[in-house]
Design a protein around this motif. Structure first.
Motif, PDB file in Angstrom:
ATOM      1  N   UNK A   1      38.320 -10.356  -0.706  1.00 22.87           N
ATOM      2  CA  UNK A   1      36.876 -10.313  -0.485  1.00 22.87           C
ATOM      3  C   UNK A   1      36.241  -9.169  -1.274  1.00 22.87           C
ATOM      4  N   UNK A   2      36.893  -8.013  -1.296  1.00 30.81           N
ATOM      5  CA  UNK A   2      36.371  -6.889  -2.062  1.00 30.81           C
ATOM      6  C   UNK A   2      36.343  -7.210  -3.551  1.00 30.81           C
ATOM      7  N   UNK A   3      37.363  -7.911  -4.015  1.00 32.74           N
ATOM      8  CA  UNK A   3      37.399  -8.305  -5.424  1.00 32.74           C
ATOM      9  C   UNK A   3      36.298  -9.321  -5.722  1.00 32.74           C
ATOM     10  N   UNK A   4      36.064 -10.248  -4.793  1.00 33.23           N
ATOM     11  CA  UNK A   4      35.021 -11.256  -4.986  1.00 33.23           C
ATOM     12  C   UNK A   4      33.638 -10.628  -5.028  1.00 33.23           C
ATOM     13  N   UNK A   5      33.466  -9.479  -4.334  1.00 31.06           N
ATOM     14  CA  UNK A   5      32.184  -8.776  -4.334  1.00 31.06           C
ATOM     15  C   UNK A   5      32.073  -7.777  -5.483  1.00 31.06           C
ATOM     16  N   UNK A   6      33.070  -7.778  -6.385  1.00 31.97           N
ATOM     17  CA  UNK A   6      33.086  -6.864  -7.537  1.00 31.97           C
ATOM     18  C   UNK A   6      33.166  -5.398  -7.133  1.00 31.97           C
ATOM     19  N   UNK A   7      33.705  -5.144  -5.951  1.00 33.59           N
ATOM     20  CA  UNK A   7      33.902  -3.762  -5.508  1.00 33.59           C
ATOM     21  C   UNK A   7      35.190  -3.200  -6.104  1.00 33.59           C
ATOM     22  N   UNK A   8      36.223  -4.030  -6.165  1.00 30.11           N
ATOM     23  CA  UNK A   8      37.490  -3.618  -6.752  1.00 30.11           C
ATOM     24  C   UNK A   8      37.957  -4.668  -7.754  1.00 30.11           C
ATOM     25  N   UNK A   9      38.837  -4.226  -8.656  1.00 33.88           N
ATOM     26  CA  UNK A   9      39.484  -5.137  -9.596  1.00 33.88           C
ATOM     27  C   UNK A   9      40.964  -4.807  -9.615  1.00 33.88           C
TER      28      UNK A   9
ATOM     29  N   UNK B   1      27.290 -15.478  -1.023  1.00 28.88           N
ATOM     30  CA  UNK B   1      25.947 -15.108  -0.565  1.00 28.88           C
ATOM     31  C   UNK B   1      25.693 -13.632  -0.824  1.00 28.88           C
ATOM     32  N   UNK B   2      26.715 -12.808  -0.610  1.00 27.01           N
ATOM     33  CA  UNK B   2      26.585 -11.376  -0.862  1.00 27.01           C
ATOM     34  C   UNK B   2      26.312 -11.126  -2.340  1.00 27.01           C
ATOM     35  N   UNK B   3      27.030 -11.826  -3.213  1.00 30.24           N
ATOM     36  CA  UNK B   3      26.824 -11.665  -4.646  1.00 30.24           C
ATOM     37  C   UNK B   3      25.430 -12.119  -5.062  1.00 30.24           C
ATOM     38  N   UNK B   4      24.973 -13.218  -4.468  1.00 27.65           N
ATOM     39  CA  UNK B   4      23.631 -13.702  -4.779  1.00 27.65           C
ATOM     40  C   UNK B   4      22.580 -12.683  -4.346  1.00 27.65           C
ATOM     41  N   UNK B   5      22.775 -12.080  -3.160  1.00 30.54           N
ATOM     42  CA  UNK B   5      21.834 -11.057  -2.680  1.00 30.54           C
ATOM     43  C   UNK B   5      21.855  -9.844  -3.598  1.00 30.54           C
ATOM     44  N   UNK B   6      23.049  -9.475  -4.053  1.00 29.09           N
ATOM     45  CA  UNK B   6      23.170  -8.337  -4.971  1.00 29.09           C
ATOM     46  C   UNK B   6      22.413  -8.599  -6.263  1.00 29.09           C
TER      47      UNK B   6
END
Length: 232
Positions: free
Chosen positions: A126-134, A162-167
């Protein structure tokens, strides 16, 4: 030990570890009045809550932005005294948006230490999907400015898409606002036309702009939620 809301509290060593600073730094900020005093428990041991952790993160972010301790003290004095850890986290997130992109490569144990919790395979995905970690082999490339927010979002029942879209929405509108504001500031210093003038204006205006953006956004969001609830 827990607080009145049953949230676990931290010793000074645990607080420093969670915040990624030294105990000496925590004590220094406390003597400067930047951190409220801890709750004194049995055996005269001080215990810190989530509000201390959030305030410490905000202080570190402001310092990362280049603000002096005196400027940070003035900034904190302008905040309402009863802000919750959640409110302080919002302030830090807004302030962090002024920071240049910066990423660090850390092993998993260090990532979990900074996150303040164990991270399972699903959490990492999930963190990777939100671009928080790679993921990079045995380590992780992490954005320190987004990690705390990303970890909080792990417990929110909302899809990463949805989080990415909001970002993306926030980035688009914040960049538009930054462009308009930079135009206004450029006109203000046009006659002086010096690097010193630009830096001076930025140092004075940055915390004020952050406060204005935060206040305007919170009020607008409340109005939108009211309208949404009326229609439901």
């Amino acid at each position: 030990m827990t607080t009145d809301t049953e949230e676990p509290t931290l010793t000074v060593d645990e607080l420093a570890a969670r915040a990624g600073v030294t105990v000496r730094t925590v004590r220094f900020y406390s003597t400067k009045g930047l951190l409220p005093p801890p709750v004194i428990g049995p055996r005269r041991v001080g215990h810190y809550g989530q509000d201390h952790l959030a305030r410490l993160a905000l202080i570190e972010e402001l310092q990362h932005q280049g603000m002096t301790l005196a400027a940070i003290e003035r900034y904190l004095q302008q905040l309402p005294p009863d802000l919750s850890a959640h409110d302080l986290a919002i302030h830090r997130a807004v302030v962090a948006s002024w920071a240049p992109d910066a990423a660090e490569e850390v092993p998993r144990d260090e990532l979990e230490r900074r996150a303040g919790r164990p991270l399972g395979a699903e959490d990492l995905d999930r963190l990777a999907a939100m671009n928080v970690i790679t993921p990079t082999g045995d380590t992780f490339r992490v954005d320190p400015g987004l990690l705390r927010l990303g970890v909080q979002l792990l417990d929110v029942p909302i899809a990463p898409e949805t989080i990415l879209a909001a970002r993306n929405v926030l980035l688009e509108h914040s960049r538009a606002a930054a462009h308009e504001l930079s135009g206004l500031f450029r006109e203000e210093v046009a006659e002086r036309d010096s690097v010193a003038a630009v830096r001076s204006l930025s140092a004075h205006m940055q915390p004020l702009v952050v406060q204005a953006l935060l206040t305007a956004f919170q009020r607008s969001l409340k109005e939108e939620l009211r309208e949404w609830l009326k229609e439901s």
